[in-house]
Design a protein around this motif. Structure first.
Motif, mmCIF file in Angstrom:
data_model
loop_
_atom_site.group_PDB
_atom_site.id
_atom_site.type_symbol
_atom_site.label_atom_id
_atom_site.label_comp_id
_atom_site.label_asym_id
_atom_site.label_seq_id
_atom_site.Cartn_x
_atom_site.Cartn_y
_atom_site.Cartn_z
ATOM 1 N N UNK A 149 0.839 -1.205 0.000
ATOM 2 C CA UNK A 149 0.000 0.000 0.000
ATOM 3 C C UNK A 149 0.873 1.253 0.000
ATOM 4 N N UNK A 150 0.610 2.119 -0.930
ATOM 5 C CA UNK A 150 1.348 3.376 -0.971
ATOM 6 C C UNK A 150 0.833 4.293 0.130
ATOM 7 N N UNK A 151 1.745 4.934 0.823
ATOM 8 C CA UNK A 151 1.302 5.946 1.774
ATOM 9 C C UNK A 151 1.168 7.269 1.056
ATOM 10 N N UNK A 152 0.404 8.194 1.639
ATOM 11 C CA UNK A 152 0.413 9.552 1.112
ATOM 12 C C UNK A 152 1.252 10.362 2.076
ATOM 13 N N UNK A 153 2.117 11.159 1.545
ATOM 14 C CA UNK A 153 2.808 12.109 2.397
ATOM 15 C C UNK A 153 1.763 13.058 2.955
ATOM 16 N N UNK A 154 1.728 13.180 4.268
ATOM 17 C CA UNK A 154 0.695 14.020 4.891
ATOM 18 C C UNK A 154 0.695 15.444 4.335
ATOM 19 N N UNK A 155 1.876 15.899 3.943
ATOM 20 C CA UNK A 155 1.963 17.267 3.452
ATOM 21 C C UNK A 155 1.221 17.433 2.130
ATOM 22 N N UNK A 156 0.907 16.309 1.474
ATOM 23 C CA UNK A 156 0.155 16.383 0.221
ATOM 24 C C UNK A 156 -1.349 16.369 0.464
ATOM 25 N N UNK A 157 -1.740 16.231 1.692
ATOM 26 C CA UNK A 157 -3.152 16.083 2.025
ATOM 27 C C UNK A 157 -3.841 17.429 2.080
ATOM 28 N N UNK A 158 -3.932 18.040 0.920
ATOM 29 C CA UNK A 158 -4.563 19.347 0.820
ATOM 30 C C UNK A 158 -5.436 19.320 -0.411
ATOM 31 N N UNK A 159 -6.642 19.823 -0.269
ATOM 32 C CA UNK A 159 -7.524 19.887 -1.429
ATOM 33 C C UNK A 159 -6.918 20.823 -2.469
ATOM 34 N N UNK A 160 -7.198 20.552 -3.718
ATOM 35 C CA UNK A 160 -6.759 21.416 -4.811
ATOM 36 C C UNK A 160 -7.887 22.374 -5.129
ATOM 37 N N UNK A 161 -7.605 23.664 -4.973
ATOM 38 C CA UNK A 161 -8.637 24.688 -5.174
ATOM 39 C C UNK A 161 -8.510 25.262 -6.585
ATOM 40 N N UNK A 162 -9.579 25.109 -7.380
ATOM 41 C CA UNK A 162 -9.502 25.527 -8.787
ATOM 42 C C UNK A 162 -9.223 27.030 -8.922
ATOM 43 N N UNK A 163 -9.921 27.855 -8.130
ATOM 44 C CA UNK A 163 -9.733 29.309 -8.248
ATOM 45 C C UNK A 163 -8.309 29.725 -7.903
ATOM 46 N N UNK A 164 -7.787 29.146 -6.828
ATOM 47 C CA UNK A 164 -6.411 29.485 -6.434
ATOM 48 C C UNK A 164 -5.420 29.133 -7.534
ATOM 49 N N UNK A 165 -5.619 27.977 -8.119
ATOM 50 C CA UNK A 165 -4.708 27.553 -9.195
ATOM 51 C C UNK A 165 -4.860 28.460 -10.419
ATOM 52 N N UNK A 166 -6.120 28.787 -10.754
ATOM 53 C CA UNK A 166 -6.354 29.620 -11.951
ATOM 54 C C UNK A 166 -5.730 31.000 -11.803
ATOM 55 N N UNK A 167 -5.689 31.512 -10.569
ATOM 56 C CA UNK A 167 -5.081 32.819 -10.344
ATOM 57 C C UNK A 167 -3.607 32.838 -10.737
ATOM 58 N N UNK A 168 -3.027 31.667 -10.756
ATOM 59 C CA UNK A 168 -1.589 31.571 -11.064
ATOM 60 C C UNK A 168 -1.339 31.307 -12.541
ATOM 61 N N UNK A 169 -2.412 31.270 -13.329
ATOM 62 C CA UNK A 169 -2.255 31.068 -14.774
ATOM 63 C C UNK A 169 -2.562 32.388 -15.473
ATOM 64 N N UNK A 170 -1.548 32.930 -16.155
ATOM 65 C CA UNK A 170 -1.771 34.238 -16.773
ATOM 66 C C UNK A 170 -1.950 34.166 -18.283
ATOM 67 N N UNK A 171 -1.541 33.049 -18.869
ATOM 68 C CA UNK A 171 -1.618 32.954 -20.332
ATOM 69 C C UNK A 171 -2.833 32.133 -20.768
ATOM 70 N N UNK A 172 -3.310 32.434 -21.960
ATOM 71 C CA UNK A 172 -4.463 31.731 -22.513
ATOM 72 C C UNK A 172 -4.014 30.517 -23.319
ATOM 73 N N UNK A 173 -4.895 29.523 -23.383
ATOM 74 C CA UNK A 173 -4.675 28.335 -24.210
ATOM 75 C C UNK A 173 -3.464 27.518 -23.798
ATOM 76 N N UNK A 174 -3.042 27.666 -22.526
ATOM 77 C CA UNK A 174 -1.887 26.920 -22.034
ATOM 78 C C UNK A 174 -2.322 26.079 -20.836
ATOM 79 N N UNK A 175 -2.730 24.840 -21.102
ATOM 80 C CA UNK A 175 -3.218 23.986 -20.008
ATOM 81 C C UNK A 175 -2.122 23.708 -18.971
ATOM 82 N N UNK A 176 -2.544 23.702 -17.714
ATOM 83 C CA UNK A 176 -1.625 23.379 -16.618
ATOM 84 C C UNK A 176 -2.183 22.203 -15.825
ATOM 85 N N UNK A 177 -1.329 21.238 -15.589
ATOM 86 C CA UNK A 177 -1.729 20.055 -14.825
ATOM 87 C C UNK A 177 -1.842 20.422 -13.340
#
Lengths: 127, 127
Positions: A1-29
């Motif tokens: 069983x793979x463990x998760x690093x506890x530090x990764x246990x954070x929800x991914x917030x779409x708005x927060x991530x989008x604020x960090x994308x300034x260019x159009x048509x450039x998908x970010x994983x």
């Protein structure tokens, strides 16, 4: 069983991530599930006709209204809506005003499929 | 190239679909992408500990605040947020108040993983 690093246990917030994308048509994983990737992208205007012969592609609209043109019709997708473009079906996204959306597709899929050209975005960029 | 039946060219609206789900803890399929399914589910209260040894599982929260407990911690996921539970990691969803969420996972995955028991929902029900 793979463990998760506890530090990764954070929800991914779409708005927060989008604020960090300034260019159009450039998908970010933002996340991976098995061999699939979740990508945020801001788009506005017209794209190129293309298809993905090897995979379906999922669009979930977060803000704005996305139109996807097909050779024989179109679909409109608003906030809180999704659409799956079947593999091999030619399509062309269009956004009259800015649209922010979540794409889901296998790792390695290019935004222009096999159409190529100068609208092809660099793949596998994370935010 | 597969054609799409034009009559299928309609965006899937999460709210409209959720209005048609009256029971809790009973995921309903709304779309498929390759061999993956998108499922809407309404939950409230506590679930059972389980894991999915063969696959990651994605949670996207539409309404409410979901807590996923792990054996050594927890994550809170609110509206406009997502989280991917890695395969093999034991988890237990909890919703103090009703949560409406979108699940993404391969076709055939049971809600209780291999834990079984009376919380296991019928699979592959569409809405």
């Amino acid at each position: 069983m793979d463990g998760i690093d506890k530090t990764d246990r954070k929800a991914i917030n779409f708005s927060e991530k989008l604020e960090r994308i300034s260019d159009l048509w450039q998908p970010r994983v933002i996340a991976e599930m098995n061999d699939y990737q979740f990508k945020l992208v801001r788009i506005e205007g017209d794209f190129v006709w293309h298809d993905h012969p090897e995979t379906d592609e999922t669009f979930i609209v977060l803000e704005g209204v996305l139109r996807i043109d097909f050779r024989d019709g179109a679909v409109q997708i608003g906030p809180g809506e999704m659409f799956v473009v079947p593999k091999g079906v030619e399509h062309k996204p269009f956004a009259e005003n800015e649209v922010r959306l979540l794409l889901i597709e296998p790792r390695g899929v290019l935004n222009t499929g096999h159409a190529g050209g100068n609208r092809t975005a660099q793949n596998d960029r994370w935010v």
